[in-house]
Write a protein that holds these residues in place. Structure first.
Motif, PDB file in Angstrom:
ATOM      1  N   VAL A   1      36.234 -16.583 -47.227  1.00  0.00           N
ATOM      2  CA  VAL A   1      36.007 -15.785 -46.023  1.00  0.00           C
ATOM      3  C   VAL A   1      35.277 -16.689 -45.035  1.00  0.00           C
ATOM      4  O   VAL A   1      34.261 -17.299 -45.384  1.00  0.00           O
ATOM      5  CB  VAL A   1      35.149 -14.540 -46.321  1.00  0.00           C
ATOM      6  N   SER A   2      35.793 -16.788 -43.818  1.00  0.00           N
ATOM      7  CA  SER A   2      35.241 -17.692 -42.824  1.00  0.00           C
ATOM      8  C   SER A   2      34.804 -16.900 -41.602  1.00  0.00           C
ATOM      9  O   SER A   2      35.602 -16.165 -41.014  1.00  0.00           O
ATOM     10  CB  SER A   2      36.286 -18.741 -42.423  1.00  0.00           C
ATOM     11  N   ILE A   3      33.548 -17.057 -41.204  1.00  0.00           N
ATOM     12  CA  ILE A   3      32.989 -16.312 -40.077  1.00  0.00           C
ATOM     13  C   ILE A   3      32.160 -17.265 -39.218  1.00  0.00           C
ATOM     14  O   ILE A   3      31.260 -17.934 -39.722  1.00  0.00           O
ATOM     15  CB  ILE A   3      32.106 -15.140 -40.554  1.00  0.00           C
ATOM     16  N   ALA A   4      32.472 -17.317 -37.929  1.00  0.00           N
ATOM     17  CA  ALA A   4      31.714 -18.121 -36.978  1.00  0.00           C
ATOM     18  C   ALA A   4      31.301 -17.255 -35.803  1.00  0.00           C
ATOM     19  O   ALA A   4      31.977 -16.282 -35.459  1.00  0.00           O
ATOM     20  CB  ALA A   4      32.546 -19.308 -36.492  1.00  0.00           C
ATOM     21  N   ALA A   5      30.191 -17.616 -35.180  1.00  0.00           N
ATOM     22  CA  ALA A   5      29.725 -16.946 -33.973  1.00  0.00           C
ATOM     23  C   ALA A   5      29.554 -17.980 -32.869  1.00  0.00           C
ATOM     24  O   ALA A   5      28.891 -19.000 -33.062  1.00  0.00           O
ATOM     25  CB  ALA A   5      28.406 -16.215 -34.226  1.00  0.00           C
TER      26      ALA A   5
END
Length: 272
Positions: A111-115
């Motif tokens: 799972v890949s999450i960036a802000a």
């Protein structure tokens, strides 16, 4: 500390907390509730570019949490999430990177999450549940795998580099990518194809790969992993003088990066 810096630090800390929570919950969902008879829910660019019901469930969980915690932020997700916010913050999410691996029961998925804030990535989190690992980074704050600092390997001689890559889903693109591999592999130690771009970038960050390149990535494939690799000491880019893009992504430590980037440019890794 002036108020602007303090506000930025507080925002980054909040974004990291939200990203870690979302990645943990989505990763647990994917790991613990995978149906034994998991099937394909849809296809995207070709018949082998698949979406499963679990991709959709993971994105729904993540976007729901973001709407609760950060309702004014924008969201861009692989499976259709696209919301323009008013805060200047945009979340870039891949709810299941490595879908084909997941479909077949292989462990290399994440799972890949960036802000991002005003176009700059501030926070990146990649959770790989089957490894028991979460890689994370904040801009200017270093990279970590679980709670240990992550660092790239020192650059080896080109001929001793272990290089990761990936392949697209369109037949004509795969044909060109295979030709690049055919011409590159005699020049390096070996080439690996893991099946999750986010994990590959984290493997550069943690020294499990010396370098990585791929054509055809989307923003959600690379946003988090690119920051993690850079904060661990890697250089990242596209063609010489260009940033990472759908044309080409290259990640490697200084001393190897320019050599690999130049060679890939000569081999035409940036076009079909």
């Amino acid at each position: 500390m002036n108020e602007r810096v303090r506000a930025t630090d507080e925002l980054t800390a909040e974004l990291l907390d939200v990203a870690l929570e979302a990645a943990r919950l989505a990763g647990d969902l994917l790991r613990d509730t995978r149906p034994a008879d998991l099937g394909v829910a849809a296809t995207k660019t070709s018949a082998v570019d698949v979406v499963t019901e679990m991709d959709l469930a993971s994105e729904k969980l993540i976007t729901g949490l973001l709407a609760e915690r950060r309702p004014d932020d924008g969201v861009l997700g692989e499976e259709g999430a696209d919301r323009t916010g008013t805060s200047g913050v945009q979340w870039v999410i891949d709810p299941l990177d490595g879908t084909v691996n997941y479909l077949y029961g292989l462990p290399s998925w994440s799972v890949s999450i960036a802000a991002r804030k005003d176009g700059e990535t501030l926070v990146g989190v990649v959770r790989a549940p089957m490894r028991g690992e979460t890689c994370r980074a904040v801009l200017g704050g270093g990279a970590f795998v679980n709670d240990e600092p992550a660092r790239t390997r020192p650059a080896p001689p080109f001929e001793r580099a272990l290089v990761g890559t990936g392949f697209g889903y369109l037949a004509e693109r795969r044909e060109q990518q295979a030709e690049v591999v055919r011409r590159l592999i005699p020049k390096v130690r070996d080439i690996r194809r893991g099946g999750s771009a986010a994990i590959d970038l984290c493997d550069v960050a943690t020294g499990r790969l010396d370098a990585y390149y791929e054509r055809g990535l989307n923003p959600w494939d690379l946003a988090a992993g690119d920051l993690i690799a850079r904060e661990a000491g890697a250089l990242t880019g596209g063609r010489p003088g260009e940033p990472p893009s759908g044309d080409l992504v290259v990640a490697a430590p200084a001393g190897l990066f320019a050599l690999l980037q130049t060679r890939l440019d000569e081999l035409g890794a940036w076009h079909d």
